[in-house]
Design a protein around this motif. Structure first.
Motif, PDB file in Angstrom:
ATOM      1  N   ILE A  78       0.828  -1.204   0.000  1.00 20.30           N
ATOM      2  CA  ILE A  78       0.000   0.000   0.000  1.00 20.30           C
ATOM      3  C   ILE A  78       0.862   1.255   0.000  1.00 20.30           C
ATOM      4  N   VAL A  79       1.909   1.254   0.824  1.00 22.04           N
ATOM      5  CA  VAL A  79       2.814   2.412   0.866  1.00 22.04           C
ATOM      6  C   VAL A  79       3.469   2.629  -0.502  1.00 22.04           C
ATOM      7  N   ALA A  80       3.903   1.538  -1.137  1.00 23.18           N
ATOM      8  CA  ALA A  80       4.515   1.651  -2.465  1.00 23.18           C
ATOM      9  C   ALA A  80       3.514   2.181  -3.487  1.00 23.18           C
ATOM     10  N   GLY A  81       2.281   1.706  -3.414  1.00 27.14           N
ATOM     11  CA  GLY A  81       1.254   2.192  -4.323  1.00 27.14           C
ATOM     12  C   GLY A  81       0.989   3.676  -4.139  1.00 27.14           C
ATOM     13  N   TRP A  82       0.984   4.118  -2.891  1.00 28.58           N
ATOM     14  CA  TRP A  82       0.793   5.539  -2.632  1.00 28.58           C
ATOM     15  C   TRP A  82       1.968   6.340  -3.179  1.00 28.58           C
ATOM     16  N   GLY A  83       3.158   5.779  -3.067  1.00 29.86           N
ATOM     17  CA  GLY A  83       4.323   6.433  -3.664  1.00 29.86           C
ATOM     18  C   GLY A  83       4.195   6.560  -5.164  1.00 29.86           C
ATOM     19  N   MET A  84       3.628   5.532  -5.807  1.00 30.71           N
ATOM     20  CA  MET A  84       3.410   5.603  -7.257  1.00 30.71           C
ATOM     21  C   MET A  84       2.387   6.674  -7.600  1.00 30.71           C
ATOM     22  N   LEU A  85       1.351   6.818  -6.766  1.00 35.74           N
ATOM     23  CA  LEU A  85       0.375   7.874  -6.980  1.00 35.74           C
ATOM     24  C   LEU A  85       1.036   9.246  -6.901  1.00 35.74           C
ATOM     25  N   ARG A  86       1.919   9.426  -5.934  1.00 36.07           N
ATOM     26  CA  ARG A  86       2.627  10.697  -5.789  1.00 36.07           C
ATOM     27  C   ARG A  86       3.566  10.956  -6.968  1.00 36.07           C
ATOM     28  N   ALA A  87       4.231   9.900  -7.425  1.00 36.86           N
ATOM     29  CA  ALA A  87       5.226  10.067  -8.487  1.00 36.86           C
ATOM     30  C   ALA A  87       4.599  10.346  -9.839  1.00 36.86           C
ATOM     31  N   LEU A  88       3.429   9.750 -10.099  1.00 36.40           N
ATOM     32  CA  LEU A  88       2.828   9.839 -11.432  1.00 36.40           C
ATOM     33  C   LEU A  88       1.574  10.688 -11.467  1.00 36.40           C
ATOM     34  N   GLU A  89       1.331  11.464 -10.410  1.00 40.16           N
ATOM     35  CA  GLU A  89       0.158  12.345 -10.353  1.00 40.16           C
ATOM     36  C   GLU A  89      -1.135  11.590 -10.638  1.00 40.16           C
ATOM     37  N   ARG A  90      -1.276  10.455  -9.969  1.00 41.75           N
ATOM     38  CA  ARG A  90      -2.502   9.645 -10.032  1.00 41.75           C
ATOM     39  C   ARG A  90      -2.742   8.987 -11.375  1.00 41.75           C
ATOM     40  N   ARG A  91      -1.809   9.107 -12.304  1.00 46.57           N
ATOM     41  CA  ARG A  91      -1.896   8.333 -13.544  1.00 46.57           C
ATOM     42  C   ARG A  91      -1.141   7.025 -13.332  1.00 46.57           C
ATOM     43  N   GLY A  92      -1.534   6.001 -14.070  1.00 48.73           N
ATOM     44  CA  GLY A  92      -0.772   4.774 -14.011  1.00 48.73           C
ATOM     45  C   GLY A  92      -1.217   3.822 -12.928  1.00 48.73           C
ATOM     46  N   ALA A 208       8.756  -2.386 -10.977  1.00 50.90           N
ATOM     47  CA  ALA A 208       8.008  -1.154 -11.173  1.00 50.90           C
ATOM     48  C   ALA A 208       8.430  -0.090 -10.171  1.00 50.90           C
ATOM     49  N   SER A 209       8.642  -0.491  -8.936  1.00 53.44           N
ATOM     50  CA  SER A 209       9.049   0.469  -7.907  1.00 53.44           C
ATOM     51  C   SER A 209      10.403   1.074  -8.251  1.00 53.44           C
ATOM     52  N   ILE A 210      11.316   0.239  -8.722  1.00 50.63           N
ATOM     53  CA  ILE A 210      12.646   0.744  -9.101  1.00 50.63           C
ATOM     54  C   ILE A 210      12.546   1.672 -10.297  1.00 50.63           C
ATOM     55  N   ARG A 211      11.727   1.297 -11.287  1.00 52.53           N
ATOM     56  CA  ARG A 211      11.590   2.126 -12.489  1.00 52.53           C
ATOM     57  C   ARG A 211      10.992   3.490 -12.157  1.00 52.53           C
ATOM     58  N   ILE A 212       9.934   3.494 -11.356  1.00 56.53           N
ATOM     59  CA  ILE A 212       9.287   4.766 -11.007  1.00 56.53           C
ATOM     60  C   ILE A 212      10.177   5.570 -10.065  1.00 56.53           C
ATOM     61  N   TYR A 213      10.920   4.902  -9.198  1.00 58.79           N
ATOM     62  CA  TYR A 213      11.891   5.577  -8.321  1.00 58.79           C
ATOM     63  C   TYR A 213      12.846   6.428  -9.155  1.00 58.79           C
ATOM     64  N   ARG A 214      13.268   5.906 -10.297  1.00 62.62           N
ATOM     65  CA  ARG A 214      14.194   6.628 -11.154  1.00 62.62           C
ATOM     66  C   ARG A 214      13.547   7.816 -11.849  1.00 62.62           C
ATOM     67  N   ILE A 215      12.213   7.789 -11.963  1.00 61.66           N
ATOM     68  CA  ILE A 215      11.508   8.904 -12.575  1.00 61.66           C
ATOM     69  C   ILE A 215      11.454  10.105 -11.635  1.00 61.66           C
ATOM     70  N   VAL A 216      11.348   9.826 -10.337  1.00 55.85           N
ATOM     71  CA  VAL A 216      11.248  10.913  -9.343  1.00 55.85           C
ATOM     72  C   VAL A 216      12.585  11.662  -9.274  1.00 55.85           C
ATOM     73  N   PRO A 217      12.565  13.000  -9.319  1.00 55.16           N
ATOM     74  CA  PRO A 217      13.808  13.762  -9.246  1.00 55.16           C
ATOM     75  C   PRO A 217      14.576  13.489  -7.961  1.00 55.16           C
ATOM     76  N   HIS A 218      15.896  13.534  -8.027  1.00 60.01           N
ATOM     77  CA  HIS A 218      16.706  13.351  -6.838  1.00 60.01           C
ATOM     78  C   HIS A 218      16.431  14.486  -5.861  1.00 60.01           C
ATOM     79  N   PRO A 219      16.265  14.184  -4.579  1.00 61.76           N
ATOM     80  CA  PRO A 219      15.945  15.243  -3.605  1.00 61.76           C
ATOM     81  C   PRO A 219      16.965  16.376  -3.578  1.00 61.76           C
ATOM     82  N   ASP A 220      18.219  16.083  -3.882  1.00 65.11           N
ATOM     83  CA  ASP A 220      19.244  17.122  -3.880  1.00 65.11           C
ATOM     84  C   ASP A 220      19.310  17.898  -5.185  1.00 65.11           C
ATOM     85  N   GLY A 221      18.438  17.532  -6.128  1.00 64.01           N
ATOM     86  CA  GLY A 221      18.446  18.214  -7.415  1.00 64.01           C
ATOM     87  C   GLY A 221      19.555  17.757  -8.334  1.00 64.01           C
ATOM     88  N   CYS A 222      20.181  16.608  -8.026  1.00 58.65           N
ATOM     89  CA  CYS A 222      21.288  16.110  -8.856  1.00 58.65           C
ATOM     90  C   CYS A 222      20.753  15.384 -10.079  1.00 58.65           C
TER      91      CYS A 222
END
Length: 222
Positions: A78-92, A208-222
């Motif tokens: 559930i936590v991972a799914g919520w992370g996907m919702l945050r990463a993809l703006e409820r798409r996907g 899927a979690s790893i792939r979407i993780y890579r889509i999210v910008p790095h917190p440090d802006g790197c």
């Protein structure tokens, strides 16, 4: 892609860090469930991996350990799914993954019915809670299949055709494994197909979690 907020003093994107952390649980959930489940399967008298699905480990003496396995795994999904919702703006796939996690939690609440040979000394039975357990499993597998198909569309739109195809194929494997496995559940072939559905769904969640993780910008802006 989801909007992420950056703090004015440090330049650290807290929202992105939280999203990435949530997605990390999707990579943990599958290995956690399978490793703990296999340990229990190999240490419970009468349990046969060729004849019994892991969900039966929640039945009988010591069954609470598999129930805890279900609860923790469901929460991580559930936590991972919520992370996907945050990463993809409820798409996907995010919402479908949350539903899959809820199915795992329901499978913990409604334990499976005993079958021939397990738990030792108990007669096979059919009960209302056992039927709810089957429904919960159906919700889980169908939701994972839907999530995989939705992610394949997201990845294809991003030009990641090969990754999208892998997601689609895993979704099909999950759905067919569940449907055919359920129809043949009384045979070793049916149990093997259900195992295939479990492994394919959790493998998809990890990838899927790893792939979407890579889509999210790095917190440090790197």
């Amino acid at each position: 892609m989801a909007r992420h907020g950056t703090t004015s003093t440090t330049g650290f994107d807290t929202a992105a860090a939280v999203t990435r952390s949530m997605l990390g649980w999707g990579a943990v959930a599958g290995p956690f469930y399978l490793v703990l489940g296999l340990i229990l399967a190999l240490t419970r008298d009468g349990f046969d991996l060729a004849r019994h699905p892991l969900s039966l480990l929640a039945v009988g003496p010591g069954g609470w350990m598999q129930t805890v396995n279900f609860l923790l795994t469901g929460a991580m999904i559930i936590v991972a799914g919520w992370g996907m919702l945050r990463a993809l703006e409820r798409r996907g796939p995010g919402a479908a993954v949350v539903v899959a996690g809820a199915g795992v939690l329901l499978a913990a609440v409604f334990e499976a019915d005993p079958v021939a040979g397990f738990p030792p000394g108990q007669e096979p039975a059919v009960s209302v809670h056992g039927m709810f357990h089957l429904v919960a499993g159906g919700v889980e597998f169908v939701a994972f299949a839907v999530a995989a198909i939705l992610l394949s569309r997201v990845l294809s739109r991003r030009g990641e055709t090969r990754a999208g195809l892998v997601s689609l194929l895993l979704g099909i494997v999950v759905l067919l494994g569940f449907l055919l496995g359920g129809a043949l559940a009384a045979s070793p072939v049916g149990v093997a197909l259900l195992w295939l559905a479990v492994v394919a769904s959790l493998a998809w969640l990890l990838l899927a979690s790893i792939r979407i993780y890579r889509i999210v910008p790095h917190p440090d802006g790197c």
